[in-house]
Design a protein around this motif. Sequence first.
Motif, PDB file in Angstrom:
ATOM      1  N   ALA A   1       0.818  -1.214   0.000  1.00  0.00           N
ATOM      2  CA  ALA A   1       0.000   0.000   0.000  1.00  0.00           C
ATOM      3  C   ALA A   1       0.854   1.269   0.000  1.00  0.00           C
ATOM      4  O   ALA A   1       0.441   2.298  -0.533  1.00  0.00           O
ATOM      5  N   TYR A   2       2.031   1.194   0.561  1.00  0.00           N
ATOM      6  CA  TYR A   2       2.915   2.359   0.627  1.00  0.00           C
ATOM      7  C   TYR A   2       3.649   2.602  -0.697  1.00  0.00           C
ATOM      8  O   TYR A   2       3.785   3.734  -1.142  1.00  0.00           O
ATOM      9  N   THR A   3       4.116   1.524  -1.340  1.00  0.00           N
ATOM     10  CA  THR A   3       4.943   1.676  -2.537  1.00  0.00           C
ATOM     11  C   THR A   3       4.166   1.549  -3.849  1.00  0.00           C
ATOM     12  O   THR A   3       4.652   1.980  -4.893  1.00  0.00           O
ATOM     13  N   ALA A   4       2.982   0.967  -3.814  1.00  0.00           N
ATOM     14  CA  ALA A   4       2.197   0.776  -5.040  1.00  0.00           C
ATOM     15  C   ALA A   4       1.933   2.083  -5.784  1.00  0.00           C
ATOM     16  O   ALA A   4       2.030   2.107  -7.022  1.00  0.00           O
ATOM     17  N   PRO A   5       1.609   3.177  -5.096  1.00  0.00           N
ATOM     18  CA  PRO A   5       1.410   4.432  -5.840  1.00  0.00           C
ATOM     19  C   PRO A   5       2.659   4.876  -6.603  1.00  0.00           C
ATOM     20  O   PRO A   5       2.558   5.440  -7.698  1.00  0.00           O
ATOM     21  N   LYS A   6       3.843   4.619  -6.065  1.00  0.00           N
ATOM     22  CA  LYS A   6       5.087   4.957  -6.755  1.00  0.00           C
ATOM     23  C   LYS A   6       5.225   4.132  -8.035  1.00  0.00           C
ATOM     24  O   LYS A   6       5.624   4.651  -9.079  1.00  0.00           O
ATOM     25  N   LEU A   7       4.898   2.850  -7.935  1.00  0.00           N
ATOM     26  CA  LEU A   7       4.958   1.976  -9.102  1.00  0.00           C
ATOM     27  C   LEU A   7       3.943   2.423 -10.149  1.00  0.00           C
ATOM     28  O   LEU A   7       4.273   2.527 -11.331  1.00  0.00           O
ATOM     29  N   ARG A   8       2.736   2.706  -9.721  1.00  0.00           N
ATOM     30  CA  ARG A   8       1.687   3.152 -10.644  1.00  0.00           C
ATOM     31  C   ARG A   8       2.129   4.427 -11.376  1.00  0.00           C
ATOM     32  O   ARG A   8       2.020   4.532 -12.595  1.00  0.00           O
ATOM     33  N   GLU A   9       2.656   5.380 -10.634  1.00  0.00           N
ATOM     34  CA  GLU A   9       3.097   6.654 -11.211  1.00  0.00           C
ATOM     35  C   GLU A   9       4.229   6.455 -12.220  1.00  0.00           C
ATOM     36  O   GLU A   9       4.270   7.110 -13.265  1.00  0.00           O
ATOM     37  N   ALA A  10       5.133   5.544 -11.925  1.00  0.00           N
ATOM     38  CA  ALA A  10       6.275   5.315 -12.810  1.00  0.00           C
ATOM     39  C   ALA A  10       5.900   4.519 -14.061  1.00  0.00           C
ATOM     40  O   ALA A  10       6.424   4.758 -15.140  1.00  0.00           O
ATOM     41  N   ALA A  11       4.977   3.571 -13.928  1.00  0.00           N
ATOM     42  CA  ALA A  11       4.695   2.634 -15.016  1.00  0.00           C
ATOM     43  C   ALA A  11       3.558   3.052 -15.941  1.00  0.00           C
ATOM     44  O   ALA A  11       3.603   2.771 -17.143  1.00  0.00           O
ATOM     45  N   PHE A  12       2.532   3.693 -15.405  1.00  0.00           N
ATOM     46  CA  PHE A  12       1.346   3.970 -16.213  1.00  0.00           C
ATOM     47  C   PHE A  12       1.605   4.777 -17.480  1.00  0.00           C
ATOM     48  O   PHE A  12       0.998   4.490 -18.523  1.00  0.00           O
ATOM     49  N   PRO A  13       2.482   5.775 -17.469  1.00  0.00           N
ATOM     50  CA  PRO A  13       2.705   6.515 -18.727  1.00  0.00           C
ATOM     51  C   PRO A  13       3.130   5.619 -19.893  1.00  0.00           C
ATOM     52  O   PRO A  13       2.808   5.902 -21.046  1.00  0.00           O
ATOM     53  N   TYR A  14       3.810   4.525 -19.604  1.00  0.00           N
ATOM     54  CA  TYR A  14       4.276   3.618 -20.659  1.00  0.00           C
ATOM     55  C   TYR A  14       3.163   2.726 -21.179  1.00  0.00           C
ATOM     56  O   TYR A  14       3.269   2.169 -22.265  1.00  0.00           O
ATOM     57  N   THR A  15       2.092   2.579 -20.430  1.00  0.00           N
ATOM     58  CA  THR A  15       0.982   1.719 -20.845  1.00  0.00           C
ATOM     59  C   THR A  15      -0.028   2.466 -21.695  1.00  0.00           C
ATOM     60  O   THR A  15      -0.899   1.850 -22.300  1.00  0.00           O
ATOM     61  N   GLU A  16       0.082   3.778 -21.734  1.00  0.00           N
ATOM     62  CA  GLU A  16      -0.908   4.587 -22.441  1.00  0.00           C
ATOM     63  C   GLU A  16      -0.523   4.852 -23.892  1.00  0.00           C
ATOM     64  O   GLU A  16      -1.285   5.475 -24.630  1.00  0.00           O
ATOM     65  N   LYS A  17       0.626   4.352 -24.304  1.00  0.00           N
ATOM     66  CA  LYS A  17       1.058   4.495 -25.691  1.00  0.00           C
ATOM     67  C   LYS A  17       0.432   3.376 -26.531  1.00  0.00           C
ATOM     68  O   LYS A  17       0.312   2.242 -26.067  1.00  0.00           O
ATOM     69  N   GLN A  18       0.052   3.689 -27.741  1.00  0.00           N
ATOM     70  CA  GLN A  18      -0.531   2.694 -28.637  1.00  0.00           C
ATOM     71  C   GLN A  18       0.495   1.610 -28.958  1.00  0.00           C
ATOM     72  O   GLN A  18       1.650   1.902 -29.257  1.00  0.00           O
TER      73      GLN A  18
END
Length: 109
Positions: free
Chosen positions: A24-41
């Motif tokens: 719960a503490y580190t998951a937001p950091k992972l989400r913030e770092a990884a999500f931009p790469y998943t939004e590319k076609q």
Amino acid sequence: MNISIDVQERDHQTTITLAGEIDAYTAPKLREAAFPYTEKQHANVVIDLSGVTYMDSTGLGVFVGLFKSLNANEGTLELNGLSDRLKRLFDITGLADIMNINPKAEGGI
């Protein structure tokens, strides 16, 4: 509770290498770092979990979100280097049936 996140991009593939705990503490950091790469076609994201020592349901939720985002953008997600414990977590939740998981595969590019 710490997490190390290393992102490398090469030849239409993003490799994210993780080490530490995903909770719960580190998951937001992972989400913030990884999500931009998943939004590319047509993104191809490989996540190396060989350095992850612990993950809770919050961490699983991040991976579900990454998976959904990549699917919506016609991309792929591959999880590598899962320990037996992490692989069992994905098996129990049924996520191993829908995600590309290579428990012993080495991450990196």
